[in-house]
Motif scaffolding. Structure first.
Motif, PDB file in Angstrom:
ATOM      1  N   TYR A 191     -81.556  38.593  51.092  1.00  0.00           N
ATOM      2  CA  TYR A 191     -81.263  36.943  50.250  1.00  0.00           C
ATOM      3  C   TYR A 191     -83.303  37.395  49.862  1.00  0.00           C
ATOM      4  O   TYR A 191     -83.879  37.971  50.526  1.00  0.00           O
ATOM      5  CB  TYR A 191     -81.234  36.767  51.040  1.00  0.00           C
ATOM      6  N   THR A 192     -83.316  36.598  48.904  1.00  0.00           N
ATOM      7  CA  THR A 192     -83.894  35.808  48.355  1.00  0.00           C
ATOM      8  C   THR A 192     -84.731  34.701  47.652  1.00  0.00           C
ATOM      9  O   THR A 192     -83.348  33.423  47.831  1.00  0.00           O
ATOM     10  CB  THR A 192     -83.942  36.517  46.690  1.00  0.00           C
ATOM     11  N   LEU A 193     -85.728  34.318  46.955  1.00  0.00           N
ATOM     12  CA  LEU A 193     -86.264  32.762  47.186  1.00  0.00           C
ATOM     13  C   LEU A 193     -84.906  31.944  46.113  1.00  0.00           C
ATOM     14  O   LEU A 193     -84.099  31.147  45.656  1.00  0.00           O
ATOM     15  CB  LEU A 193     -87.204  32.786  46.215  1.00  0.00           C
ATOM     16  N   ALA A 194     -84.070  33.087  45.205  1.00  0.00           N
ATOM     17  CA  ALA A 194     -82.748  32.412  44.539  1.00  0.00           C
ATOM     18  C   ALA A 194     -82.024  31.704  45.459  1.00  0.00           C
ATOM     19  O   ALA A 194     -81.176  31.021  44.392  1.00  0.00           O
ATOM     20  CB  ALA A 194     -82.331  33.209  43.581  1.00  0.00           C
ATOM     21  N   ASP A 195     -81.696  32.511  46.452  1.00  0.00           N
ATOM     22  CA  ASP A 195     -80.260  32.627  46.816  1.00  0.00           C
ATOM     23  C   ASP A 195     -80.552  30.994  47.772  1.00  0.00           C
ATOM     24  O   ASP A 195     -79.610  30.204  48.128  1.00  0.00           O
ATOM     25  CB  ASP A 195     -80.228  33.652  47.964  1.00  0.00           C
ATOM     26  N   VAL A 196     -82.172  30.781  48.752  1.00  0.00           N
ATOM     27  CA  VAL A 196     -82.537  30.392  49.152  1.00  0.00           C
ATOM     28  C   VAL A 196     -81.909  29.045  48.796  1.00  0.00           C
ATOM     29  O   VAL A 196     -81.581  27.562  48.315  1.00  0.00           O
ATOM     30  CB  VAL A 196     -84.087  29.573  50.042  1.00  0.00           C
ATOM     31  N   VAL A 197     -82.730  28.690  46.844  1.00  0.00           N
ATOM     32  CA  VAL A 197     -83.195  27.572  46.244  1.00  0.00           C
ATOM     33  C   VAL A 197     -81.307  26.968  46.128  1.00  0.00           C
ATOM     34  O   VAL A 197     -81.397  25.733  45.241  1.00  0.00           O
ATOM     35  CB  VAL A 197     -84.375  28.082  44.543  1.00  0.00           C
ATOM     36  N   GLN A 198     -80.481  28.203  45.668  1.00  0.00           N
ATOM     37  CA  GLN A 198     -79.706  27.627  45.295  1.00  0.00           C
ATOM     38  C   GLN A 198     -78.255  27.185  45.877  1.00  0.00           C
ATOM     39  O   GLN A 198     -77.373  26.174  45.901  1.00  0.00           O
ATOM     40  CB  GLN A 198     -77.996  29.294  44.935  1.00  0.00           C
ATOM     41  N   ASN A 199     -78.941  27.037  46.994  1.00  0.00           N
ATOM     42  CA  ASN A 199     -78.513  26.168  47.939  1.00  0.00           C
ATOM     43  C   ASN A 199     -79.244  25.206  48.771  1.00  0.00           C
ATOM     44  O   ASN A 199     -79.215  25.088  49.711  1.00  0.00           O
ATOM     45  CB  ASN A 199     -78.438  27.022  49.315  1.00  0.00           C
ATOM     46  N   ILE A 200     -80.170  25.023  47.935  1.00  0.00           N
ATOM     47  CA  ILE A 200     -81.267  24.242  48.056  1.00  0.00           C
ATOM     48  C   ILE A 200     -80.383  23.212  49.000  1.00  0.00           C
ATOM     49  O   ILE A 200     -81.289  21.718  49.778  1.00  0.00           O
ATOM     50  CB  ILE A 200     -81.722  23.418  47.236  1.00  0.00           C
ATOM     51  N   SER A 201     -79.483  22.082  48.317  1.00  0.00           N
ATOM     52  CA  SER A 201     -78.782  21.252  48.822  1.00  0.00           C
ATOM     53  C   SER A 201     -78.616  20.294  49.795  1.00  0.00           C
ATOM     54  O   SER A 201     -78.281  20.331  50.822  1.00  0.00           O
ATOM     55  CB  SER A 201     -77.391  20.158  47.821  1.00  0.00           C
ATOM     56  N   ARG A 202     -77.454  22.134  51.188  1.00  0.00           N
ATOM     57  CA  ARG A 202     -77.665  22.048  51.957  1.00  0.00           C
ATOM     58  C   ARG A 202     -78.639  22.905  52.804  1.00  0.00           C
ATOM     59  O   ARG A 202     -77.682  23.556  53.955  1.00  0.00           O
ATOM     60  CB  ARG A 202     -76.151  22.586  52.520  1.00  0.00           C
ATOM     61  N   LEU A 203     -79.282  23.080  52.730  1.00  0.00           N
ATOM     62  CA  LEU A 203     -80.794  23.784  53.035  1.00  0.00           C
ATOM     63  C   LEU A 203     -80.529  23.146  54.171  1.00  0.00           C
ATOM     64  O   LEU A 203     -81.586  22.300  54.249  1.00  0.00           O
ATOM     65  CB  LEU A 203     -82.080  24.221  52.204  1.00  0.00           C
ATOM     66  N   ASP A 204     -81.064  23.628  55.407  1.00  0.00           N
ATOM     67  CA  ASP A 204     -81.937  23.623  56.499  1.00  0.00           C
ATOM     68  C   ASP A 204     -82.873  24.986  56.918  1.00  0.00           C
ATOM     69  O   ASP A 204     -82.680  26.042  56.964  1.00  0.00           O
ATOM     70  CB  ASP A 204     -80.655  22.635  57.938  1.00  0.00           C
ATOM     71  N   ILE A 205     -83.293  24.236  58.565  1.00  0.00           N
ATOM     72  CA  ILE A 205     -83.790  24.986  58.699  1.00  0.00           C
ATOM     73  C   ILE A 205     -83.504  26.682  59.818  1.00  0.00           C
ATOM     74  O   ILE A 205     -83.915  27.431  59.372  1.00  0.00           O
ATOM     75  CB  ILE A 205     -84.670  24.424  60.462  1.00  0.00           C
ATOM     76  N   GLN A 206     -82.441  26.002  60.095  1.00  0.00           N
ATOM     77  CA  GLN A 206     -81.404  27.464  60.184  1.00  0.00           C
ATOM     78  C   GLN A 206     -80.960  28.726  59.213  1.00  0.00           C
ATOM     79  O   GLN A 206     -81.350  29.370  59.759  1.00  0.00           O
ATOM     80  CB  GLN A 206     -80.440  26.849  61.725  1.00  0.00           C
ATOM     81  N   LEU A 207     -80.644  28.028  58.657  1.00  0.00           N
ATOM     82  CA  LEU A 207     -79.789  28.848  56.919  1.00  0.00           C
ATOM     83  C   LEU A 207     -80.994  29.454  56.601  1.00  0.00           C
ATOM     84  O   LEU A 207     -80.968  30.446  56.036  1.00  0.00           O
ATOM     85  CB  LEU A 207     -79.847  27.660  56.306  1.00  0.00           C
ATOM     86  N   LEU A 208     -82.169  28.622  56.479  1.00  0.00           N
ATOM     87  CA  LEU A 208     -83.514  29.435  55.886  1.00  0.00           C
ATOM     88  C   LEU A 208     -84.075  30.428  56.307  1.00  0.00           C
ATOM     89  O   LEU A 208     -83.873  31.044  56.042  1.00  0.00           O
ATOM     90  CB  LEU A 208     -84.101  28.452  55.761  1.00  0.00           C
ATOM     91  N   LYS A 209     -84.321  30.375  58.207  1.00  0.00           N
ATOM     92  CA  LYS A 209     -84.537  31.606  58.676  1.00  0.00           C
ATOM     93  C   LYS A 209     -83.473  32.897  59.045  1.00  0.00           C
ATOM     94  O   LYS A 209     -83.662  33.557  58.845  1.00  0.00           O
ATOM     95  CB  LYS A 209     -84.260  31.104  60.200  1.00  0.00           C
ATOM     96  N   ARG A 210     -81.484  31.779  58.214  1.00  0.00           N
ATOM     97  CA  ARG A 210     -81.033  33.587  58.310  1.00  0.00           C
ATOM     98  C   ARG A 210     -81.121  34.136  57.110  1.00  0.00           C
ATOM     99  O   ARG A 210     -81.223  35.290  57.170  1.00  0.00           O
ATOM    100  CB  ARG A 210     -79.366  33.104  58.442  1.00  0.00           C
ATOM    101  N   SER A 211     -82.059  33.188  55.980  1.00  0.00           N
ATOM    102  CA  SER A 211     -82.547  34.270  54.658  1.00  0.00           C
ATOM    103  C   SER A 211     -83.776  35.065  54.501  1.00  0.00           C
ATOM    104  O   SER A 211     -83.951  35.272  53.695  1.00  0.00           O
ATOM    105  CB  SER A 211     -81.972  32.816  53.099  1.00  0.00           C
ATOM    106  N   LEU A 212     -84.071  34.892  55.932  1.00  0.00           N
ATOM    107  CA  LEU A 212     -85.782  35.607  55.897  1.00  0.00           C
ATOM    108  C   LEU A 212     -85.727  37.175  56.187  1.00  0.00           C
ATOM    109  O   LEU A 212     -85.008  37.946  57.041  1.00  0.00           O
ATOM    110  CB  LEU A 212     -86.618  35.347  56.885  1.00  0.00           C
TER     111      LEU A 212
END
Length: 405
Positions: A191-212
């Motif tokens: 995953y990249t920063l673009a994937d994280v930003v695309q999911n910004i509306s439902r972004l939480d700590i757990q989702l972010l951790k899985r994206s790193l």
């Protein structure tokens, strides 16, 4: 990861709810998991998010609110309930505490009272007060121009910090078009920063951790987008939310900036604890440092966060002397990184950090010393007034064409 309290908030009053949200979002050791405008919906919010803390404002309907506290205390004992109200009558406070509230906060909220209450909750949840509530140090790594070594500094600084088991460290690559932090770490992220930003509306700590992507050094990486067109979706506001989540999840965040100093870069800079401005001792670089510092002077509090780091120090060919550089800049040099071109080329081409490729090299020791200084382990040397003198407007302007000193 750092010990962060996840909070859910309920307040039917839009105005006071927004005020509380703004206060909570501004705290490094807090993540606002959810907010709710209806008492009757809050139990579902608690069940779905399982926060560490539930903040319940009483004033819209004290009876409903106190009944809600009693219900949640029984149904979700792992969630500490904090009550908040403008009413401070002893009877109201007593009923609230008997219903199961852990703390009672007076509205409008007092920051010190909130810090103290959350500190007590953190201590009970995480153990010692030393372990709970550790805020995140954010180091934005900037370059005076391209090719000065800002990315290599960012990557290797992150790896050095991640060596300490007490630290959890993330690296965010904000050179959106040409960033190569993943190359330095020989990583192929899912995953990249673009994937994280695309999911910004439902972004939480757990989702972010899985994206790193986690490197073997312990450093976590969030790389720049793969496709150039994906960079368009990354805005100042979205990057602020991403940085907020990273600050809530890690003890240290390293941000590798682009050389454009765009709105996205400036959003990162405003969130930084320190801005490490990497330069070399040549005329174009020092000229750019002067220009940047003139701009930083116009932003409240920014100039004091900037630390100038000279990379490739000791490179003889055509370098301006350190004394002359200090005189021109009107401020001290925070740290020196020695010239070791061969080692750095090997590090980049092999995708292996300095602490693995060349743990005893002078450049590696320089990065360790930089990490120590940034964390306060080494006292910053005072300015030599004989060499540098006071920073003045004329010293900035004499390096800028068309402006009279």
């Amino acid at each position: 990861m750092s010990n962060v309290l996840r909070i859910a908030l309920v307040d039917p009053n839009d105005r006071s709810r927004e005020t509380l949200k703004n206060i909570l979002v501004g705290m490094d050791t807090i993540w606002l998991e959810a907010d709710c405008s209806r008492y009757e919906f809050f139990p579902d919010v608690i069940e779905q998010t399982a926060p560490d803390v539930g903040v319940i404002s009483l004033d819209s309907d004290p009876e409903k609110a106190i009944d809600l506290i009693k219900r949640l205390s029984a149904a979700a004992p792992e969630t500490a309930i904090l009550a908040a109200s403008e009413q401070t009558e002893g009877q109201t406070i007593l009923r609230t505490m008997r219903a199961g509230a852990r703390e009672f906060l007076t509205l409008p909220i007092n920051q010190e009272d909130l810090d103290a209450a959350l500190g007590r909750v953190s201590q009970q949840k995480f153990g010692s007060s030393e372990g709970g509530g550790r805020s995140c140090e954010v180091y934005a790594i900037a370059g005076a121009t391209g090719g000065v070594g800002s990315t290599s500094t960012a990557v290797n600084l992150g790896c050095v910090l991640a060596e300490d088991p007490r630290n959890s460290v993330a690296l965010l690559d904000l050179d959106l078009a040409l960033g190569d932090a993943d190359v330095f770490l020989d990583s192929i992220p899912d995953y990249t920063l673009a994937d994280v930003v695309q999911n910004i509306s439902r972004l939480d700590i757990q989702l972010l951790k899985r994206s790193l992507t986690k490197h073997s050094s312990g450093l976590y990486l969030l790389p720049r987008p793969v496709e150039l067109h994906d960079t368009m979706a990354i805005t100042d506001d979205s990057i602020r939310k991403v940085i907020g989540l990273l600050k809530a999840s890690f003890t240290h965040l390293i941000i590798d900036l682009s050389k454009t100093y765009s709105g996205v870069d400036m959003a990162a800079i405003e969130n930084a604890t320190k801005v490490v401005l990497v330069t070399q001792l040549d005329l174009p670089c020092l000229r750019n440092v002067v220009r940047l510092m003139m701009g930083f002077d116009e932003i409240d509090g920014l100039k004091d966060k900037v630390e100038i780091v000279v990379n490739r120090a000791g490179l003889d060919a055509g370098q301006i002397s350190l004394k002359k550089a200090k005189e021109t800049l009107g401020r001290d040099i925070f740290a020196l990184l020695p010239n070791d071109y061969r080692t750095m080329v090997e590090v980049r081409n092999n995708g292996v950090p300095l602490i693995v490729q060349a743990p005893k090299a002078a450049i590696t020791q320089g990065i360790r010393e930089l990490a120590g200084k940034l964390q306060g382990a080494t006292t910053k040397q005072p300015q030599d007034e004989g060499d540098v003198g006071k920073a003045s407007e004329s010293k900035w302007k004499k390096f800028w064409p068309g402006v009279k000193a």
